[in-house]
Design a protein around this motif. Structure first.
Motif, PDB file in Angstrom:
ATOM      1  N   MET A   8      32.671  20.890  45.024  1.00  0.00           N
ATOM      2  CA  MET A   8      33.774  21.819  45.044  1.00  0.00           C
ATOM      3  C   MET A   8      33.469  23.017  44.142  1.00  0.00           C
ATOM      4  O   MET A   8      32.950  22.872  43.051  1.00  0.00           O
ATOM      5  CB  MET A   8      35.043  21.119  44.545  1.00  0.00           C
ATOM      6  N   ALA A   9      33.796  24.204  44.667  1.00  0.00           N
ATOM      7  CA  ALA A   9      33.455  25.424  43.928  1.00  0.00           C
ATOM      8  C   ALA A   9      34.390  25.586  42.744  1.00  0.00           C
ATOM      9  O   ALA A   9      35.577  25.288  42.836  1.00  0.00           O
ATOM     10  CB  ALA A   9      33.565  26.628  44.842  1.00  0.00           C
ATOM     11  N   ALA A  10      33.829  26.082  41.643  1.00  0.00           N
ATOM     12  CA  ALA A  10      34.642  26.320  40.460  1.00  0.00           C
ATOM     13  C   ALA A  10      35.493  27.565  40.668  1.00  0.00           C
ATOM     14  O   ALA A  10      35.096  28.473  41.403  1.00  0.00           O
ATOM     15  CB  ALA A  10      33.741  26.483  39.247  1.00  0.00           C
ATOM     16  N   PHE A  11      36.644  27.612  40.016  1.00  0.00           N
ATOM     17  CA  PHE A  11      37.532  28.763  40.161  1.00  0.00           C
ATOM     18  C   PHE A  11      36.968  29.957  39.398  1.00  0.00           C
ATOM     19  O   PHE A  11      36.567  29.835  38.242  1.00  0.00           O
ATOM     20  CB  PHE A  11      38.927  28.414  39.629  1.00  0.00           C
ATOM     21  N   VAL A  12      36.902  31.113  40.085  1.00  0.00           N
ATOM     22  CA  VAL A  12      36.462  32.349  39.430  1.00  0.00           C
ATOM     23  C   VAL A  12      37.612  33.342  39.502  1.00  0.00           C
ATOM     24  O   VAL A  12      38.170  33.555  40.579  1.00  0.00           O
ATOM     25  CB  VAL A  12      35.208  32.930  40.107  1.00  0.00           C
ATOM     26  N   SER A  13      37.971  33.936  38.378  1.00  0.00           N
ATOM     27  CA  SER A  13      39.124  34.845  38.372  1.00  0.00           C
ATOM     28  C   SER A  13      38.777  36.124  39.140  1.00  0.00           C
ATOM     29  O   SER A  13      37.620  36.565  39.138  1.00  0.00           O
ATOM     30  CB  SER A  13      39.522  35.184  36.939  1.00  0.00           C
ATOM     31  N   PRO A  14      39.794  36.751  39.789  1.00  0.00           N
ATOM     32  CA  PRO A  14      39.551  37.971  40.576  1.00  0.00           C
ATOM     33  C   PRO A  14      38.936  39.091  39.750  1.00  0.00           C
ATOM     34  O   PRO A  14      38.135  39.872  40.270  1.00  0.00           O
ATOM     35  CB  PRO A  14      40.951  38.353  41.054  1.00  0.00           C
ATOM     36  N   SER A  15      39.317  39.172  38.476  1.00  0.00           N
ATOM     37  CA  SER A  15      38.764  40.259  37.654  1.00  0.00           C
ATOM     38  C   SER A  15      37.261  40.085  37.463  1.00  0.00           C
ATOM     39  O   SER A  15      36.503  41.059  37.452  1.00  0.00           O
ATOM     40  CB  SER A  15      39.473  40.303  36.302  1.00  0.00           C
ATOM     41  N   ARG A  16      36.817  38.834  37.389  1.00  0.00           N
ATOM     42  CA  ARG A  16      35.381  38.546  37.250  1.00  0.00           C
ATOM     43  C   ARG A  16      34.647  38.945  38.534  1.00  0.00           C
ATOM     44  O   ARG A  16      33.562  39.531  38.496  1.00  0.00           O
ATOM     45  CB  ARG A  16      35.163  37.058  36.950  1.00  0.00           C
ATOM     46  N   VAL A  17      35.277  38.636  39.670  1.00  0.00           N
ATOM     47  CA  VAL A  17      34.666  38.985  40.967  1.00  0.00           C
ATOM     48  C   VAL A  17      34.540  40.504  41.085  1.00  0.00           C
ATOM     49  O   VAL A  17      33.510  41.037  41.510  1.00  0.00           O
ATOM     50  CB  VAL A  17      35.504  38.417  42.138  1.00  0.00           C
ATOM     51  N   ALA A  18      35.617  41.207  40.644  1.00  0.00           N
ATOM     52  CA  ALA A  18      35.601  42.670  40.716  1.00  0.00           C
ATOM     53  C   ALA A  18      34.500  43.235  39.832  1.00  0.00           C
ATOM     54  O   ALA A  18      33.786  44.167  40.231  1.00  0.00           O
ATOM     55  CB  ALA A  18      36.962  43.222  40.297  1.00  0.00           C
ATOM     56  N   ALA A  19      34.366  42.662  38.634  1.00  0.00           N
ATOM     57  CA  ALA A  19      33.332  43.129  37.716  1.00  0.00           C
ATOM     58  C   ALA A  19      31.948  42.922  38.323  1.00  0.00           C
ATOM     59  O   ALA A  19      31.062  43.769  38.205  1.00  0.00           O
ATOM     60  CB  ALA A  19      33.468  42.397  36.382  1.00  0.00           C
TER      61      ALA A  19
END
Lengths: 107, 100
Positions: free
Chosen positions: A1-12
């Motif tokens: 199962m994939a770990a949760f990544v916050s949207p701000s991290r994805v944007a960065a």
């Protein structure tokens, strides 16, 4: 199962990727109008569609110093004059709107 | 002598070429969502001031030989009948009549 990544991290991450690969960072997917600048110009190819044809009146106009005469055109003008003399010329143009209405009614 | 429609089409083609870069610039501003709405609106108003014969959509590929607007075979720029005449006369390289 994939770990949760916050949207701000994805944007960065996306921002960093854009700077690395020199692509524009556009998170809201706004239209930038870049396609109108990227597209090739169509005008130069459009102008050359019809091949140039040998145009006597145009050449005569271009080289007036040759003092040549377009025989076909001269003959046509003589014919028009002859027809006018016999009363078979083109009808007179209407000078006003009222006159034009009267002429169309007659027809 | 080309027909009036062909002359009109040639006029449109020259108009498109003369105004293409300016039109593109205005299009870029008008369609750019990152600019302010006022600027975009002004650019759109400027686009509307361009004449009819500056838009690429007014250009139509007509028959090169007869000026006919319909039934033009784009590979040759000829209308279907002019294409047939030329093909039968052997003036189109690589085109021959089907026979089996």
């Amino acid at each position: 199962m994939a770990a949760f990544v916050s949207p701000s991290r994805v944007a960065a991450l996306t921002k960093l990727r854009c700077s690395l690969f020199e692509t524009s960072y556009n998170p809201q997917n706004l239209r930038t109008g870049a396609k109108y600048l990227r597209r090739r110009l169509r005008g130069p190819a459009m102008v050359g569609y019809y091949p140039d044809k040998f145009n006597i009146p145009q050449i005569l106009r271009q080289y007036k110093e040759l003092e040549m005469v377009d025989d076909a055109e001269e003959e046509r003008l003589i014919d028009v004059m002859d027809r006018k003399k016999r009363g078979k010329g083109a009808p007179k143009k209407a000078k006003s709107a009222e006159e034009s209405r009267r002429l169309t009614k007659k027809r | 002598m080309p027909s009036a429609r062909v002359i009109r089409d040639i006029k449109a083609r020259h108009g498109v070429r003369a105004n293409e870069i300016a039109r593109r610039a205005y299009l870029f501003v008008a369609r750019n969502e990152t600019l302010s709405p006022q600027v975009r609106h002004h650019a759109q108003l400027q686009l509307n001031t361009f004449g009819r014969y500056t838009r690429p959509t007014t250009v139509k590929n007509r028959c090169v030989e007869s000026g006919r607007g319909r039934g033009v075979i784009s590979e040759f720029g000829l209308s279907r009948f002019q294409f047939r005449l030329k093909a039968l006369a052997g003036e189109l390289p690589g085109v021959n009549k089907a026979s089996w």
